[in-house]
Motif scaffolding. Structure first.
Motif, PDB file in Angstrom:
ATOM      1  N   VAL A  12     -48.355  22.655  -5.162  1.00 14.08           N
ATOM      2  CA  VAL A  12     -48.138  24.087  -4.987  1.00 14.08           C
ATOM      3  C   VAL A  12     -46.733  24.436  -5.462  1.00 14.08           C
ATOM      4  CG1 VAL A  12     -47.303  23.812  -2.612  1.00 14.08           C
ATOM      5  CG2 VAL A  12     -48.365  25.974  -3.318  1.00 14.08           C
ATOM      6  N   GLN A  13     -46.564  25.657  -5.895  1.00 10.63           N
ATOM      7  CA  GLN A  13     -45.241  26.123  -6.286  1.00 10.63           C
ATOM      8  C   GLN A  13     -44.419  26.490  -5.061  1.00 10.63           C
ATOM      9  OE1 GLN A  13     -45.814  29.276  -9.150  1.00 10.63           O
ATOM     10  NE2 GLN A  13     -45.840  27.814 -10.852  1.00 10.63           N
ATOM     11  N   ALA A  14     -43.113  26.410  -5.222  1.00  7.40           N
ATOM     12  CA  ALA A  14     -42.215  26.807  -4.145  1.00  7.40           C
ATOM     13  C   ALA A  14     -42.533  28.234  -3.693  1.00  7.40           C
ATOM     14  CB  ALA A  14     -40.773  26.711  -4.598  1.00  7.40           C
ATOM     15  N   GLY A  15     -42.540  28.423  -2.386  1.00  6.41           N
ATOM     16  CA  GLY A  15     -42.902  29.714  -1.826  1.00  6.41           C
ATOM     17  C   GLY A  15     -44.367  29.828  -1.453  1.00  6.41           C
ATOM     18  N   GLY A  16     -45.162  28.865  -1.890  1.00  6.59           N
ATOM     19  CA  GLY A  16     -46.585  28.892  -1.614  1.00  6.59           C
ATOM     20  C   GLY A  16     -46.940  28.327  -0.249  1.00  6.59           C
ATOM     21  N   SER A  17     -48.244  28.226   0.004  1.00  9.58           N
ATOM     22  CA  SER A  17     -48.747  27.774   1.305  1.00  9.58           C
ATOM     23  C   SER A  17     -49.812  26.708   1.136  1.00  9.58           C
ATOM     24  CB  SER A  17     -49.355  28.947   2.071  1.00  9.58           C
ATOM     25  OG  SER A  17     -48.402  29.943   2.335  1.00  9.58           O
ATOM     26  N   LEU A  18     -49.924  25.874   2.144  1.00 12.39           N
ATOM     27  CA  LEU A  18     -51.001  24.900   2.252  1.00 12.39           C
ATOM     28  C   LEU A  18     -51.390  24.784   3.716  1.00 12.39           C
ATOM     29  CD1 LEU A  18     -49.917  21.929  -0.075  1.00 12.39           C
ATOM     30  CD2 LEU A  18     -51.874  23.437  -0.428  1.00 12.39           C
ATOM     31  N   LEU A  80     -52.087  21.988  10.345  1.00 12.95           N
ATOM     32  CA  LEU A  80     -50.705  22.349  10.093  1.00 12.95           C
ATOM     33  C   LEU A  80     -50.697  23.397   8.989  1.00 12.95           C
ATOM     34  CD1 LEU A  80     -47.739  21.703  10.880  1.00 12.95           C
ATOM     35  CD2 LEU A  80     -47.670  20.239   8.843  1.00 12.95           C
ATOM     36  N   GLN A  81     -50.374  24.615   9.345  1.00 13.73           N
ATOM     37  CA  GLN A  81     -50.237  25.695   8.369  1.00 13.73           C
ATOM     38  C   GLN A  81     -48.807  25.671   7.847  1.00 13.73           C
ATOM     39  OE1 GLN A  81     -52.529  27.948   7.105  1.00 13.73           O
ATOM     40  NE2 GLN A  81     -50.859  28.553   5.719  1.00 13.73           N
ATOM     41  N   MET A  82     -48.661  25.518   6.549  1.00 14.84           N
ATOM     42  CA  MET A  82     -47.340  25.414   5.939  1.00 14.84           C
ATOM     43  C   MET A  82     -47.135  26.591   4.995  1.00 14.84           C
ATOM     44  SD  MET A  82     -47.131  21.309   5.215  1.00 14.84           S
ATOM     45  CE  MET A  82     -48.238  21.363   3.825  1.00 14.84           C
ATOM     46  N   ASN A  83     -46.167  27.414   5.314  1.00 15.19           N
ATOM     47  CA  ASN A  83     -45.832  28.582   4.497  1.00 15.19           C
ATOM     48  C   ASN A  83     -44.424  28.447   3.932  1.00 15.19           C
ATOM     49  OD1 ASN A  83     -48.330  29.765   5.244  1.00 15.19           O
ATOM     50  ND2 ASN A  83     -47.400  30.703   7.056  1.00 15.19           N
ATOM     51  N   SER A  84     -44.132  29.269   2.944  1.00 14.86           N
ATOM     52  CA  SER A  84     -42.794  29.289   2.332  1.00 14.86           C
ATOM     53  C   SER A  84     -42.346  27.868   1.971  1.00 14.86           C
ATOM     54  CB  SER A  84     -41.779  29.940   3.282  1.00 14.86           C
ATOM     55  OG  SER A  84     -42.168  31.249   3.612  1.00 14.86           O
ATOM     56  N   LEU A  85     -43.213  27.146   1.321  1.00 15.76           N
ATOM     57  CA  LEU A  85     -42.931  25.748   1.012  1.00 15.76           C
ATOM     58  C   LEU A  85     -41.762  25.611   0.051  1.00 15.76           C
ATOM     59  CD1 LEU A  85     -46.593  24.492   0.861  1.00 15.76           C
ATOM     60  CD2 LEU A  85     -44.791  23.483   2.266  1.00 15.76           C
ATOM     61  N   LYS A  86     -41.007  24.524   0.245  1.00 13.17           N
ATOM     62  CA  LYS A  86     -39.832  24.233  -0.560  1.00 13.17           C
ATOM     63  C   LYS A  86     -40.019  22.871  -1.232  1.00 13.17           C
ATOM     64  CE  LYS A  86     -36.958  26.401   3.018  1.00 13.17           C
ATOM     65  NZ  LYS A  86     -35.822  26.191   3.956  1.00 13.17           N
ATOM     66  N   PRO A  87     -39.299  22.606  -2.306  1.00 16.11           N
ATOM     67  CA  PRO A  87     -39.394  21.280  -2.942  1.00 16.11           C
ATOM     68  C   PRO A  87     -39.094  20.144  -1.970  1.00 16.11           C
ATOM     69  CG  PRO A  87     -38.362  22.817  -4.439  1.00 16.11           C
ATOM     70  CD  PRO A  87     -38.527  23.556  -3.131  1.00 16.11           C
ATOM     71  N   ASP A  88     -38.212  20.370  -0.991  1.00 16.00           N
ATOM     72  CA  ASP A  88     -37.892  19.326  -0.006  1.00 16.00           C
ATOM     73  C   ASP A  88     -39.075  19.000   0.900  1.00 16.00           C
ATOM     74  OD1 ASP A  88     -34.381  20.142   0.659  1.00 16.00           O
ATOM     75  OD2 ASP A  88     -35.355  19.016  -0.941  1.00 16.00           O
ATOM     76  N   ASP A  89     -40.091  19.835   0.913  1.00 17.90           N
ATOM     77  CA  ASP A  89     -41.283  19.563   1.715  1.00 17.90           C
ATOM     78  C   ASP A  89     -42.222  18.578   1.018  1.00 17.90           C
ATOM     79  OD1 ASP A  89     -41.317  23.060   2.543  1.00 17.90           O
ATOM     80  OD2 ASP A  89     -40.570  21.408   3.780  1.00 17.90           O
ATOM     81  N   THR A  90     -41.910  18.231  -0.203  1.00 16.58           N
ATOM     82  CA  THR A  90     -42.714  17.254  -0.931  1.00 16.58           C
ATOM     83  C   THR A  90     -42.764  15.925  -0.190  1.00 16.58           C
ATOM     84  OG1 THR A  90     -42.321  18.246  -3.090  1.00 16.58           O
ATOM     85  CG2 THR A  90     -42.833  15.901  -3.072  1.00 16.58           C
ATOM     86  N   GLY A  91     -43.938  15.307  -0.207  1.00 20.40           N
ATOM     87  CA  GLY A  91     -44.076  14.009   0.430  1.00 20.40           C
ATOM     88  C   GLY A  91     -45.476  13.814   0.983  1.00 20.40           C
ATOM     89  N   GLN A 117     -51.097  13.854   0.465  1.00 25.59           N
ATOM     90  CA  GLN A 117     -49.924  14.089  -0.369  1.00 25.59           C
ATOM     91  C   GLN A 117     -49.726  15.580  -0.643  1.00 25.59           C
ATOM     92  OE1 GLN A 117     -47.683  11.831  -1.542  1.00 25.59           O
ATOM     93  NE2 GLN A 117     -46.519  13.507  -2.465  1.00 25.59           N
ATOM     94  N   VAL A 118     -48.473  15.999  -0.530  1.00 26.30           N
ATOM     95  CA  VAL A 118     -48.091  17.379  -0.837  1.00 26.30           C
ATOM     96  C   VAL A 118     -46.966  17.350  -1.857  1.00 26.30           C
ATOM     97  CG1 VAL A 118     -47.028  19.477   0.073  1.00 26.30           C
ATOM     98  CG2 VAL A 118     -48.792  18.301   1.404  1.00 26.30           C
TER      99      VAL A 118
END
Length: 121
Positions: A12-18, A80-91, A117-118
């Motif tokens: 996902v791009q930064a700012g997106g959700s999963l 786990l709802q993840m919003n406003s994702l950042k590159p540091d959330d990768t993993g 994997q995210v």
């Protein structure tokens, strides 16, 4: 042996959700405590969110206001709802549960998943 199976990861791009899911092969209410862990590339596995049988929740500061942990008892699913994702959330993201206590680290949990994997770019 209860099994936990994570899904919902992806790119996902930064700012997106999963929205991540952790399916429990049994009654999820057996767990006193469940948690989501994050392992960034080359780093250790750290708990980022937890939820108690009572419904009480806690988060690490880095995800507060962006991530939400929840349970659907009827479906035996932890999410786990993840919003406003950042590159540091990768993993890799893992779920875990314990029937008696809320351990301080991954190894202490009695039931643990294999991860999903995210990637945030």
């Amino acid at each position: 042996q209860v099994q936990l199976v994570e899904s919902g990861g992806g790119s996902v791009q930064a700012g997106g959700s999963l929205r991540l899911s952790c399916v429990v092969s049994g009654d999820i209410s057996r767990f006193y405590c469940m948690g989501w862990f994050h392992q960034a590339p080359g780093k250790g596995r750290k708990e980022i969110a937890r939820i108690y049988r009572t419904g009480s929740k806690s988060y690490v500061d880095s995800v507060k206001g962006r991530f939400t942990i929840s349970k659907e008892n009827a479906k035996n699913i932890l999410e786990l709802q993840m919003n406003s994702l950042k590159p540091d959330d990768t993993g890799t993201y893992y779920c875990a549960g314990d029937e008696r206590v809320c351990p301080g680290d991954w190894a202490g949990f009695g039931s643990r998943g294999q991860g999903t994997q995210v990637t945030v770019s």
